[in-house]
Motif scaffolding. Structure first.
Motif, PDB file in Angstrom:
ATOM      1  N   UNK A 371      94.932 166.140   2.658  1.00 35.58           N
ATOM      2  CA  UNK A 371      93.766 167.019   2.756  1.00 35.58           C
ATOM      3  C   UNK A 371      92.460 166.311   2.422  1.00 35.58           C
ATOM      4  N   UNK A 372      92.551 165.058   1.995  1.00 37.31           N
ATOM      5  CA  UNK A 372      91.336 164.336   1.611  1.00 37.31           C
ATOM      6  C   UNK A 372      90.659 163.715   2.830  1.00 37.31           C
ATOM      7  N   UNK A 373      89.345 163.663   2.773  1.00 39.01           N
ATOM      8  CA  UNK A 373      88.600 163.013   3.842  1.00 39.01           C
ATOM      9  C   UNK A 373      88.669 161.494   3.668  1.00 39.01           C
ATOM     10  N   UNK A 374      88.657 160.775   4.769  1.00 39.68           N
ATOM     11  CA  UNK A 374      88.773 159.312   4.715  1.00 39.68           C
ATOM     12  C   UNK A 374      87.663 158.670   5.530  1.00 39.68           C
ATOM     13  N   UNK A 375      86.434 158.632   5.019  1.00 37.55           N
ATOM     14  CA  UNK A 375      85.314 158.079   5.785  1.00 37.55           C
ATOM     15  C   UNK A 375      85.272 156.549   5.799  1.00 37.55           C
ATOM     16  N   UNK A 381      93.399 153.139   4.030  1.00 32.66           N
ATOM     17  CA  UNK A 381      94.501 152.258   3.629  1.00 32.66           C
ATOM     18  C   UNK A 381      95.229 152.808   2.397  1.00 32.66           C
ATOM     19  N   UNK A 382      94.460 153.461   1.522  1.00 28.92           N
ATOM     20  CA  UNK A 382      95.074 154.049   0.320  1.00 28.92           C
ATOM     21  C   UNK A 382      95.916 155.274   0.677  1.00 28.92           C
ATOM     22  N   UNK A 383      95.657 155.888   1.826  1.00 24.89           N
ATOM     23  CA  UNK A 383      96.456 157.034   2.259  1.00 24.89           C
ATOM     24  C   UNK A 383      95.688 158.321   2.399  1.00 24.89           C
ATOM     25  N   UNK A 384      94.361 158.262   2.194  1.00 31.70           N
ATOM     26  CA  UNK A 384      93.572 159.480   2.354  1.00 31.70           C
ATOM     27  C   UNK A 384      93.684 159.979   3.793  1.00 31.70           C
ATOM     28  N   UNK A 385      93.978 161.228   3.980  1.00 36.51           N
ATOM     29  CA  UNK A 385      94.059 161.840   5.305  1.00 36.51           C
ATOM     30  C   UNK A 385      95.349 161.560   6.046  1.00 36.51           C
ATOM     31  N   UNK A 386      96.262 160.815   5.457  1.00 34.19           N
ATOM     32  CA  UNK A 386      97.509 160.469   6.142  1.00 34.19           C
ATOM     33  C   UNK A 386      98.365 161.718   6.335  1.00 34.19           C
ATOM     34  N   UNK A 387      98.931 161.811   7.543  1.00 27.55           N
ATOM     35  CA  UNK A 387      99.827 162.913   7.925  1.00 27.55           C
ATOM     36  C   UNK A 387      99.119 164.257   8.036  1.00 27.55           C
ATOM     37  N   UNK A 388      97.781 164.246   8.031  1.00 26.76           N
ATOM     38  CA  UNK A 388      97.084 165.506   8.248  1.00 26.76           C
ATOM     39  C   UNK A 388      97.230 165.918   9.706  1.00 26.76           C
ATOM     40  N   UNK A 389      97.531 167.180   9.946  1.00 32.66           N
ATOM     41  CA  UNK A 389      97.696 167.711  11.306  1.00 32.66           C
ATOM     42  C   UNK A 389      96.463 168.522  11.661  1.00 32.66           C
ATOM     43  N   UNK A 390      95.798 168.141  12.728  1.00 30.35           N
ATOM     44  CA  UNK A 390      94.592 168.824  13.179  1.00 30.35           C
ATOM     45  C   UNK A 390      94.995 170.185  13.764  1.00 30.35           C
ATOM     46  N   UNK A 391      94.698 171.239  13.048  1.00 21.72           N
ATOM     47  CA  UNK A 391      95.211 172.567  13.388  1.00 21.72           C
ATOM     48  C   UNK A 391      94.811 173.059  14.784  1.00 21.72           C
TER      49      UNK A 391
END
Length: 422
Positions: A371-375, A381-391
């Motif tokens: 759920x975190x934003x990854x700008x 690389x740390x994993x922010x936004x990984x596996x987020x599904x665009x609803x």
């Protein structure tokens, strides 16, 4: 026309019943420290004086009565009165009842000045207040005093007081008018007693003014001259119905509570009545409008989302127009909110979420990585936004938006179940 002894007091039957605290204290001449709480004109000062006079008449002991007003005195005056009381007790072996009117006007430190002298018995303290002692008096003072509540006077109580003033040859109206006799019509007495809002002081003042008006019409000489007080005299003296209302006091909160609960109960008639009571008492229309905005979300909520638009529009219209033109706008909004369907689902959801946040064991969990934003590249690389599904692209995808410990937790019950009525 103040009552001299307790038996002369009108309208406080419960407080002064034969088995009451005050009657028992008077009968054994042991007056306790008390707070008299009640609306204006219900007899607080009169009762304080009558307590002392009645206790002194028992003969076993006697008290000296000293009166101060928090409106015009300070700590120095209190200290001087206490020092006089201490000397009086040493010289005469008699205690002093120190009466302080409008005690709620003293600040915390001023109220604290009474604590040691009540505690060591230097004085018996009697305070009078029109404001709720729970809010306006310090806890240590309350713990040393008994709070006694006075009831508003009913019209028949005020009628009795007015007729006593008419008939009393020593202290009544005829005494103040010299050689003139006084006759007051039943209509005038009834009008004053029903339009003074339970305040005997207002009624007596209006009676005196109306008698003076009637006396001015009397001509001729002799002892048989009579001042006849008519209904028109009473109306002229009172001018308009007296309404007990204080925008910063107890009645302010009582009336807004009555308005809120009447709208919550979907009673439009009662809601408009309490609204008018507030406006006639001089309440600021924007204060009422702000409360309506809150009500629109707290009590109507999702059952009628347009209620919030109505309330905000009402506030803006009141701001543009002011009183008295905005009165009908407030009434329209109050009626709308009272008749609207009700739902407290959002209100309950907020409470449940606040409880979960405030009472969570240890620290609240961090935002899940997906759920975190990854700008930035590092954050990706740390994993922010990984596996987020665009609803929007995957409307049926199964995805959680709560921290792991709250998976499946339901804060908002919507659509509202019939079991909890929304």
């Amino acid at each position: 026309m103040r009552p001299r002894i307790i038996d002369d007091v009108i309208g406080q039957d419960l407080l002064l019943s034969q088995n009451s605290l005050l009657r028992s204290a008077i009968s054994c001449s042991r007056i306790p420290s008390i707070i008299l709480w009640g609306p204006p004109g219900t007899g607080k000062t009169s009762i304080a004086r009558a307590i002392v006079t009645s206790a002194n008449s028992q003969g076993s002991s006697s008290y000296r009565f000293v009166s101060l007003s928090a409106v015009s005195c300070g700590v120095k005056d209190v200290r001087d009165a206490v020092e006089d009381a201490r000397k009086f007790k040493l010289k005469n072996s008699k205690r002093t009842v120190l009466f302080l009117d409008e005690v709620h006007r003293f600040n915390k430190s001023q109220q604290d000045s009474f604590l040691p002298v009540i505690e060591d018995g230097t004085i018996v303290f009697i305070g009078a207040t029109t404001e709720n002692p729970s809010f306006h008096l310090v806890t240590p003072l309350l713990s040393r005093c008994r709070v006694l509540t006075l009831s508003p006077l009913n019209p028949h109580h005020v009628q009795t007081i007015l007729m006593r003033a008419v008939k009393d040859p020593d202290k009544g109206l005829s005494k103040s008018l010299g050689s003139l006799g006084v006759d007051v019509s039943e209509d005038a007495v009834e009008f004053l007693s029903t339009n003074c809002d339970g305040d005997a002081r207002v009624a007596l003042n209006a009676l005196e003014i109306s008698a003076a008006t009637a006396a001015a019409r009397v001509g001729g000489d002799g002892d048989l001259r009579l001042a006849s007080v008519s209904l028109d005299d009473a109306k002229e003296a009172l001018q308009s119905k007296h309404l007990a209302y204080d925008r910063a006091g107890e009645e302010h909160y009582n009336l807004i509570s009555a308005l809120h609960k009447s709208m919550r109960g979907s009673d439009a008639n009662a809601s408009i009545y309490w609204l008018v009571r507030m406006m006639e008492g001089g309440e600021q229309p924007l204060y009422i409008a702000r409360r309506l905005v809150r009500f629109a979300s707290e009590d109507v909520g999702l059952a009628d989302p347009l209620a919030l638009n109505q309330a905000v529009s009402c506030y803006q219209a009141c701001h543009f127009l002011g009183m008295p033109e905005c009165n009908v706008i407030l009434a329209q909004c109050v009626a709308y909110l009272a008749l609207a369907p009700k739902s407290i689902s959002v209100y309950r959801a907020m409470g449940a979420a606040q409880k979960a946040v405030r009472e969570s064991a240890g620290q609240n969990e961090g935002v899940p990585l997906h759920l975190r934003n990854a700008p930035t590249k590092l954050m990706k690389e740390v994993g922010y936004g990984k596996d987020y599904i665009y609803t929007p692209d995957n409307p049926t995808a199964d995805q959680s938006f709560l921290p792991p410990s709250l998976q499946g937790y339901k804060f908002l019950d919507w659509p509202a179940s019939k079991a909890n009525n929304g």
